[in-house]
Design a protein around this motif. Sequence first.
Motif, PDB file in Angstrom:
ATOM      1  N   ASP A   1      67.010  83.733 118.248  1.00  0.00           N
ATOM      2  CA  ASP A   1      66.257  84.465 119.131  1.00  0.00           C
ATOM      3  C   ASP A   1      64.754  84.287 118.992  1.00  0.00           C
ATOM      4  N   LEU A   2      64.273  84.048 117.816  1.00  0.00           N
ATOM      5  CA  LEU A   2      63.045  83.822 117.430  1.00  0.00           C
ATOM      6  C   LEU A   2      62.619  82.529 117.908  1.00  0.00           C
ATOM      7  N   ARG A   3      63.528  81.382 117.454  1.00  0.00           N
ATOM      8  CA  ARG A   3      63.401  79.996 117.970  1.00  0.00           C
ATOM      9  C   ARG A   3      63.191  80.070 119.590  1.00  0.00           C
TER      10      ARG A   3
ATOM     11  N   LYS B   1      59.678  81.275 120.762  1.00  0.00           N
ATOM     12  CA  LYS B   1      58.685  80.019 120.555  1.00  0.00           C
ATOM     13  C   LYS B   1      59.037  79.043 121.486  1.00  0.00           C
ATOM     14  N   LYS B   2      60.169  78.939 122.257  1.00  0.00           N
ATOM     15  CA  LYS B   2      60.553  77.880 122.972  1.00  0.00           C
ATOM     16  C   LYS B   2      60.693  76.486 122.267  1.00  0.00           C
ATOM     17  N   LEU B   3      61.111  76.470 121.208  1.00  0.00           N
ATOM     18  CA  LEU B   3      61.419  75.479 120.388  1.00  0.00           C
ATOM     19  C   LEU B   3      62.945  75.118 120.454  1.00  0.00           C
ATOM     20  N   THR B   4      63.357  73.793 120.559  1.00  0.00           N
ATOM     21  CA  THR B   4      64.540  73.299 120.269  1.00  0.00           C
ATOM     22  C   THR B   4      64.867  73.349 118.758  1.00  0.00           C
TER      23      THR B   4
ATOM     24  N   GLU C   1      57.973  81.215 108.801  1.00  0.00           N
ATOM     25  CA  GLU C   1      56.560  80.604 109.086  1.00  0.00           C
ATOM     26  C   GLU C   1      56.433  80.123 110.318  1.00  0.00           C
ATOM     27  N   VAL C   2      57.165  78.939 110.384  1.00  0.00           N
ATOM     28  CA  VAL C   2      56.831  78.123 111.735  1.00  0.00           C
ATOM     29  C   VAL C   2      57.312  79.066 112.996  1.00  0.00           C
ATOM     30  N   LEU C   3      58.195  79.733 112.893  1.00  0.00           N
ATOM     31  CA  LEU C   3      58.590  80.802 113.906  1.00  0.00           C
ATOM     32  C   LEU C   3      57.463  82.192 113.958  1.00  0.00           C
ATOM     33  N   GLY C   4      56.357  81.930 113.411  1.00  0.00           N
ATOM     34  CA  GLY C   4      55.333  82.837 113.362  1.00  0.00           C
ATOM     35  C   GLY C   4      55.731  84.484 112.975  1.00  0.00           C
ATOM     36  N   THR C   5      56.514  84.469 112.033  1.00  0.00           N
ATOM     37  CA  THR C   5      56.865  86.073 111.519  1.00  0.00           C
ATOM     38  C   THR C   5      56.892  85.987 109.866  1.00  0.00           C
TER      39      THR C   5
END
Length: 180
Positions: free
Chosen positions: A9-11, A14-17, A52-56
Motif C-alpha cells: 500500500d505504501l509503495r 508513492k507510485k513506485l513499481t 526510508e524509501v517509502l517515506g515513513t
Amino acid sequence: MEIGKKLKDLRLQKKLTQEELGERTDLTKGYISQLENNLSSPSMETFFDILEVLGTTPKDFFDNDRVSQPIVYTKQDGTVFEDREKGYSMTWMIPDSNNKDLEPIMLSLNANGEYKQFAPSLSETFGYILNGTIELQLGERMYSIKKGESFYFEATESHQIRNTSVRPAKLLLVVTDSYL
C-alpha cells in the motif's frame, strides 16, 4: 498486521513499481514481491531501508493507535467568522484545514460586501457561485461571475472578491496552502 500488504500500500501511494522500489533499496523485484505477499521476512536493516524509501518511520508504520482523519464533516464541524464592517461571513468547513494542502471555505457576502484583498502568492484558488453574482478583481482585470459559474486562478497577482449587487451572494472557495 499484514506487513506485506502495508508495504505494498505504501509503495503504491508513492507510485513506485516493485522494480523501482527494488532499485532504490538494492533488492530484486522478485524479493519485493515476496515481501508484499508475506512469503519472506526482511532483515531489520533491509526493512528500515525500505521504510526510508517509502517515506515513513518504523513507529508510523506500526502505529495502529493513530486516530484516523474523518472523511465526512457536518455543519457543526465548521468554524464561522463574521466581519460585519466589510459585510461577509465565512465558514472554514474542515476544522484543521489550515494544516492541509487545500482549504475549503464557504463565503457569504451581504449586498455590497467585500472579502479582504490578498497579496500575490503561490496559491491556487477555485470558486463556485452558489447564489448571487460576485465580482473578482485579479490584478487590474475584473470578472463578473454569477450563480452556477466557477472560477480558477493562480494567485500570482493581488486579488479580491466583492458582491456589487443588492442581493446576497454565496460561494464555495477552495484555496491551496502555497504562500510565498
